[in-house]
Write a protein that holds these residues in place. Structure first.
Motif, PDB file in Angstrom:
ATOM      1  N   ASP A 152     -77.975 -14.906 -14.663  1.00 25.96           N
ATOM      2  CA  ASP A 152     -77.868 -13.831 -13.784  1.00 25.96           C
ATOM      3  C   ASP A 152     -77.857 -13.861 -12.424  1.00 25.96           C
ATOM      4  O   ASP A 152     -78.635 -15.172 -11.884  1.00 25.96           O
ATOM      5  CB  ASP A 152     -78.988 -13.008 -14.316  1.00 25.96           C
ATOM      6  N   SER A 153     -77.292 -13.232 -11.649  1.00 21.28           N
ATOM      7  CA  SER A 153     -77.153 -13.296 -10.221  1.00 21.28           C
ATOM      8  C   SER A 153     -78.601 -12.452  -9.720  1.00 21.28           C
ATOM      9  O   SER A 153     -78.537 -12.638  -8.574  1.00 21.28           O
ATOM     10  CB  SER A 153     -76.027 -12.706  -9.757  1.00 21.28           C
ATOM     11  N   ASP A 172     -80.037 -19.492 -12.214  1.00 16.43           N
ATOM     12  CA  ASP A 172     -79.122 -18.815 -11.103  1.00 16.43           C
ATOM     13  C   ASP A 172     -77.639 -19.049 -11.373  1.00 16.43           C
ATOM     14  O   ASP A 172     -77.361 -20.006 -11.990  1.00 16.43           O
ATOM     15  CB  ASP A 172     -79.861 -19.185  -9.785  1.00 16.43           C
ATOM     16  N   MET A 173     -76.866 -17.940 -10.746  1.00 17.63           N
ATOM     17  CA  MET A 173     -75.317 -18.383 -10.862  1.00 17.63           C
ATOM     18  C   MET A 173     -74.935 -19.655 -10.249  1.00 17.63           C
ATOM     19  O   MET A 173     -73.945 -19.844 -10.691  1.00 17.63           O
ATOM     20  CB  MET A 173     -74.745 -17.128 -10.356  1.00 17.63           C
ATOM     21  N   ASP A 174     -75.620 -20.208  -9.222  1.00 20.23           N
ATOM     22  CA  ASP A 174     -75.120 -21.169  -8.444  1.00 20.23           C
ATOM     23  C   ASP A 174     -75.317 -22.488  -9.616  1.00 20.23           C
ATOM     24  O   ASP A 174     -74.863 -23.688  -9.105  1.00 20.23           O
ATOM     25  CB  ASP A 174     -75.711 -21.476  -7.168  1.00 20.23           C
ATOM     26  N   THR A 197     -72.238  -8.410 -18.038  1.00 20.29           N
ATOM     27  CA  THR A 197     -72.620  -7.910 -16.769  1.00 20.29           C
ATOM     28  C   THR A 197     -72.093  -6.480 -16.501  1.00 20.29           C
ATOM     29  O   THR A 197     -71.356  -6.011 -17.364  1.00 20.29           O
ATOM     30  CB  THR A 197     -72.118  -8.578 -15.664  1.00 20.29           C
ATOM     31  N   THR A 208     -69.136  -6.361 -11.622  1.00 20.15           N
ATOM     32  CA  THR A 208     -69.170  -7.734 -11.251  1.00 20.15           C
ATOM     33  C   THR A 208     -68.519  -8.627 -12.107  1.00 20.15           C
ATOM     34  O   THR A 208     -68.323  -9.703 -12.002  1.00 20.15           O
ATOM     35  CB  THR A 208     -70.819  -8.214 -11.085  1.00 20.15           C
ATOM     36  N   VAL A 225     -67.201 -12.467 -12.013  1.00 20.10           N
ATOM     37  CA  VAL A 225     -67.878 -13.502 -12.918  1.00 20.10           C
ATOM     38  C   VAL A 225     -66.748 -14.072 -13.752  1.00 20.10           C
ATOM     39  O   VAL A 225     -66.834 -15.708 -13.857  1.00 20.10           O
ATOM     40  CB  VAL A 225     -68.822 -12.882 -14.038  1.00 20.10           C
TER      41      VAL A 225
END
Lengths: 204, 204
Positions: free
Chosen positions: B115-116, B132-134, B152, B156, B160
């Motif tokens: 999740d961002s 985290d998205m990263d 989402t 977004t 994604v």
DNA sequence: TGTTGTGAATGACTTCACAGCG
DNA sequence: CGCTGTGAAGTCATTCACAACA
């Protein structure tokens, strides 16, 4: 109200409507069959042909006024009104569906919930109280519901569908992982994510 | 592995498989294209034609041995194995999907959730910890995942999808209520119950 | 006899291509 | 000039109908 419109065309209209509403939110006022098609992965000709079943909604040289086309599509799809929906099956999935926020903005409201499990009857789910299945027919008549959601296990889905059809339900959204047969005049749409997953893995 | 099989045929194979597994559970051993067709609302000819793209699975005068045909369909659909799936978007819907019992019996397991929203990262969801998205690309590579679920908000989903495609994902099950565009080689299936509802109301 | 597997025939859907109009 | 709306053409999907065979 034109007859003989292929069902596959009807299936695309909600996709068009969803895209138009998205464009509106983004501040757009006008679009074209080409722009819509690129966004959705359809050919421009297909979009024009689909719309031509129902009337002439665009302006040559200009395109479509988005708000107008969206409103026309809502009329065609009969989603320019509120629809009461009854839910059968209040397990984990049924609970999630009552809480699901995607129905109300589109005019669909779950107004009654039913379960055959006596221990669930009387329990509250969101704003609803779970009712016994033997109240189903009278409640459907009282509410005037034409749409039902089946969220039972596969084993009972056919029996539930029979009961719903007898009670006058004409449209069923079936989350049970099984195909059901219904009398003529009743329509079923299926939601089974596992089926879609299997359709994806074929190509992997 | 035959080429050029229409996608519409691929879409019916999981329906056939689901029906065969149901028949097996009911103690049946043999079925025919006619029996299957009546149960599913397809013509017997269509079922035979669909299967004929892939081989000869029946016996003249007898029909199909259910367990054998089911196993062949699993091979064709590549669901004769386990598939790891990554989930993006851990709101109410994402939570429900992690808990959803319909994936694991079919070989699909959600192995990571992303999740961002920084406030969600680190939270536990079932047996998973939201990441985290990263971390998305490195985790997809580590796991070897080819399948992702987007859960989402619409706003977004496209972003994604771009990230997933870049990370090597080839199949997306999209629960966000919006059409997304993906590079060639990536396939998308959509789950939007409101769309199906609108398809039903047309006929009411 | 009963049911499959499959070319041929039919039917349905999509794309083409352009007249017509704003 | 640009884009729609739409017959005509082309493509794709389904059904037919029957030979083959257990």
């Amino acid at each position: 109200m034109p007859a003989n419109v292929p069902d596959i065309v009807i299936g695309r209209l909600p996709v068009y409507l969803r895209a138009l509403e998205h464009l509106l939110k983004g501040g757009h006022e006008i679009t074209s069959s080409q722009e819509l098609g690129e966004q959705l992965g359809y050919s421009a000709a297909q979009i024009r042909k689909d719309l031509s079943f129902f009337g002439e909604f665009g302006k040559q040289g200009t395109g479509y006024r988005i708000s107008h086309l969206a409103q026309e599509l809502r009329k065609i799809l009969h989603v320019d009104r509120e629809w009461p929906v009854v839910l059968v099956g209040v397990g984990a999935l049924g609970h999630a569906l009552v809480r699901y926020g995607g129905f109300k903005p589109k005019g669909f409201t779950i107004v009654s919930a039913f379960d055959s499990d006596a221990s669930k009857v009387g329990q509250r789910v969101g704003a609803l109280v779970v009712q016994d299945m033997d109240k189903l027919a009278s409640e459907i008549a009282r509410i005037g519901a034409q749409i039902a959601i089946i969220a039972t296990p596969a084993a009972t889905a056919q029996e539930v569908a029979n009961t719903l059809a007898k009670a006058g339900i004409q449209a069923i959204l079936n989350y049970a992982p099984i195909s059901i047969t219904v009398p003529k005049g009743v329509r079923v749409q299926y939601v089974d994510p596992a089926l879609l997953m299997q359709r994806l893995t074929y190509y992997l």
